[in-house]
Design an enzyme around this catalytic site. Structure first.
Site, mmCIF file in Angstrom:
data_model
loop_
_atom_site.group_PDB
_atom_site.id
_atom_site.type_symbol
_atom_site.label_atom_id
_atom_site.label_comp_id
_atom_site.label_asym_id
_atom_site.label_seq_id
_atom_site.Cartn_x
_atom_site.Cartn_y
_atom_site.Cartn_z
ATOM 1 N N PHE A 23 -3.980 55.453 64.284
ATOM 2 C CA PHE A 23 -3.384 54.177 63.901
ATOM 3 C C PHE A 23 -2.575 53.654 65.081
ATOM 4 C CE2 PHE A 23 -0.030 51.653 61.700
ATOM 5 C CZ PHE A 23 -0.868 50.678 61.190
ATOM 6 N N ASP A 53 2.844 63.524 65.918
ATOM 7 C CA ASP A 53 2.738 62.438 64.949
ATOM 8 C C ASP A 53 2.195 63.079 63.675
ATOM 9 O OD1 ASP A 53 2.022 60.306 63.320
ATOM 10 O OD2 ASP A 53 1.370 59.043 64.981
ATOM 11 N N HIS A 59 0.537 62.118 58.643
ATOM 12 C CA HIS A 59 -0.433 62.542 57.632
ATOM 13 C C HIS A 59 -0.216 63.982 57.184
ATOM 14 C CE1 HIS A 59 -3.601 59.667 59.694
ATOM 15 N NE2 HIS A 59 -2.524 59.027 59.259
ATOM 16 N N GLN A 119 5.388 55.515 54.197
ATOM 17 C CA GLN A 119 4.815 54.230 53.806
ATOM 18 C C GLN A 119 4.078 54.390 52.478
ATOM 19 O OE1 GLN A 119 1.265 53.780 54.059
ATOM 20 N NE2 GLN A 119 1.233 51.624 53.500
ATOM 21 N N LYS A 171 1.295 57.009 51.901
ATOM 22 C CA LYS A 171 1.437 58.354 52.416
ATOM 23 C C LYS A 171 1.603 59.377 51.297
ATOM 24 C CE LYS A 171 1.072 57.313 56.775
ATOM 25 N NZ LYS A 171 0.880 55.857 56.697
ATOM 26 N N ARG A 195 26.486 54.642 67.527
ATOM 27 C CA ARG A 195 27.866 54.818 67.046
ATOM 28 C C ARG A 195 28.046 56.189 66.395
ATOM 29 N NH1 ARG A 195 30.774 50.787 62.621
ATOM 30 N NH2 ARG A 195 32.939 51.297 63.153
ATOM 31 N N ARG A 197 18.706 53.273 60.092
ATOM 32 C CA ARG A 197 19.172 54.140 59.017
ATOM 33 C C ARG A 197 18.389 53.903 57.723
ATOM 34 N NH1 ARG A 197 24.184 52.206 61.280
ATOM 35 N NH2 ARG A 197 24.158 50.602 59.658
#
Length: 386
Positions: free
Chosen positions: A88, A159, A162, A185, A188, A217, A234
């Site tokens: 992808f 990665d 999957h 996502q 998934k 920060r 976040r």
């Protein structure tokens, strides 16, 4: 004669009262962002433990996870990142958005994972990261890649979008000694609609990533003393609450998918002209994000027509990823000084797979044995016509 209609498959995403309870818990705690609530912190601990990693960091999505990890590994303008040509587009774009050059290399024709020999040939003094993609939950050859990394000093970034819950020779993804990025996502194996996470093998990298994912920060800062460049990546408390519930049923779902793929892949292999995605005996647990198969020689146009027909009869089917160098997006920024055809010449397996491969949504593998037989019969019928 019309092809038979596909059976009913389980819906995705799946949820029950566990997700509902988590959302109410997040709502009623009165703090909905990670710096004040408990859900993200709890999810990170549980996800890290589940995958055997010392640290996990939850972020906004899987693409941001890759981008953040690459930044922490020193990727930026003037550097290169080796990526599989068959993946992808986020795998390459994460590097390109940092100003680096994405260098596509070929994949193995059987597993569809990055080819270690091609990786070794592509390493240069500018290479800052090697990014194997565990395609459809099948872990890439981490033994060979780890040796290349050790020999060259170039770190690996898995990665693992999957590969939730997958294992390599008994080791979980977080036990393989390198940073790993996950996606949550909507499609998934675990999902909160969107979301991502990183696993870290050491505290130093984790702390660097935490700073960058929170605008540079520190946790205890009250004076806006931003220590480094970063962004707001976040995760919110509601997503984390849902993901804690999703994690609780991951192992059970993977076990069922493994059982069903054993049957379905055997049935697909018996169809004339169909070749299911291969395996690797060292992968003792594949998470089966996709049920993939090829029809070698079919060609892109007829493959696309086959996918359309499979969808028409009710199978959740998709055309496989396009070779990243065959997309306009790849050439917008951070592309190598080559032509698409030059890259294609050294990526023959990617060229073929991207034109003749089909994949089925993993919810197919959550159905019963009868549905596996029906699925194979439909594919056999429509492949014969194609």
């Amino acid at each position: 004669m019309n092809a038979r209609q596909a059976p009913e498959f389980p819906r995705w995403p799946q949820y029950d009262e566990t997700e509902r309870d988590g959302l109410i818990r997040a709502l009623e705690q009165g703090q909905w962002w990670r710096m004040g609530g408990d859900e993200v912190d709890s999810f990170e601990r549980e996800f890290a433990e589940h995958h055997g990693a010392p640290h996990a960091l939850a972020v906004t999505n899987g693409t941001h996870a890759l981008e953040l990890a690459l930044q922490c590994l020193g990727v930026g303008p003037g550097t290169e990142v080796i990526v599989p040509a068959f993946t992808f587009i986020s795998s390459s774009q994460a590097a390109q958005r940092l100003g680096a050059v994405a260098v596509p290399v070929d994949v193995h024709p059987d597993t569809y994972c990055i080819d270690a020999a091609a990786v070794a040939a592509a390493v240069t003094p500018r290479t800052r990261a090697i990014m194997p993609v565990h395609m459809a939950g099948l872990i890439a050859d981490m033994d060979a890649l780890a040796k290349i990394s050790a020999d060259t000093g170039v770190p690996l970034l898995q990665d693992a979008a999957h590969a939730h819950g997958a294992r390599w020779q008994g080791k979980r993804v977080g036990e393989l000694g390198s940073v790993a990025a996950f996606s949550f996502q909507n499609g998934k194996l675990m999902t909160a609609g969107e979301g991502g996470a990183l696993l870290f093998p050491d505290t130093e990298l984790y702390e660097a990533a935490f700073l960058r994912h929170s605008c540079g920060r520190p946790r205890d800062d009250r004076r806006y003393l931003h220590r480094t460049a970063g962004s707001n990546l976040r995760m919110n408390e509601f997503s984390a609450a849902v993901l804690r519930a999703q994690l609780s049923r991951l192992d059970q779902q993977i076990a069922l998918r493994e059982e069903r793929w054993t049957l379905l892949s055997r049935l697909l292999a018996a169809i004339d002209g169909v070749v299911p995605q291969g395996g690797d005996v060292r992968v003792d647990r594949k998470s089966h994000y996709m049920a993939m198969f090829r029809v070698p020689g079919l060609g892109e146009e007829r493959r696309n027509a086959l996918v359309d027909r499979l969808v028409e009869v009710g199978l959740p089917a998709f055309a496989a990823f396009r070779a990243i160098y065959r997309t306009d997006a790849f050439w917008e920024i951070g592309a190598p000084d080559e032509t698409p055809d030059a890259i294609a010449a050294r990526c023959p397996h990617t060229e073929a797979i991207s034109q003749d491969c089909v994949w089925l949504h993993h919810r197919v593998l959550l159905a019963g044995e009868a549905e596996m037989h029906a699925t194979a019969e439909i594919i056999a019928d429509l492949v014969a016509r194609a």
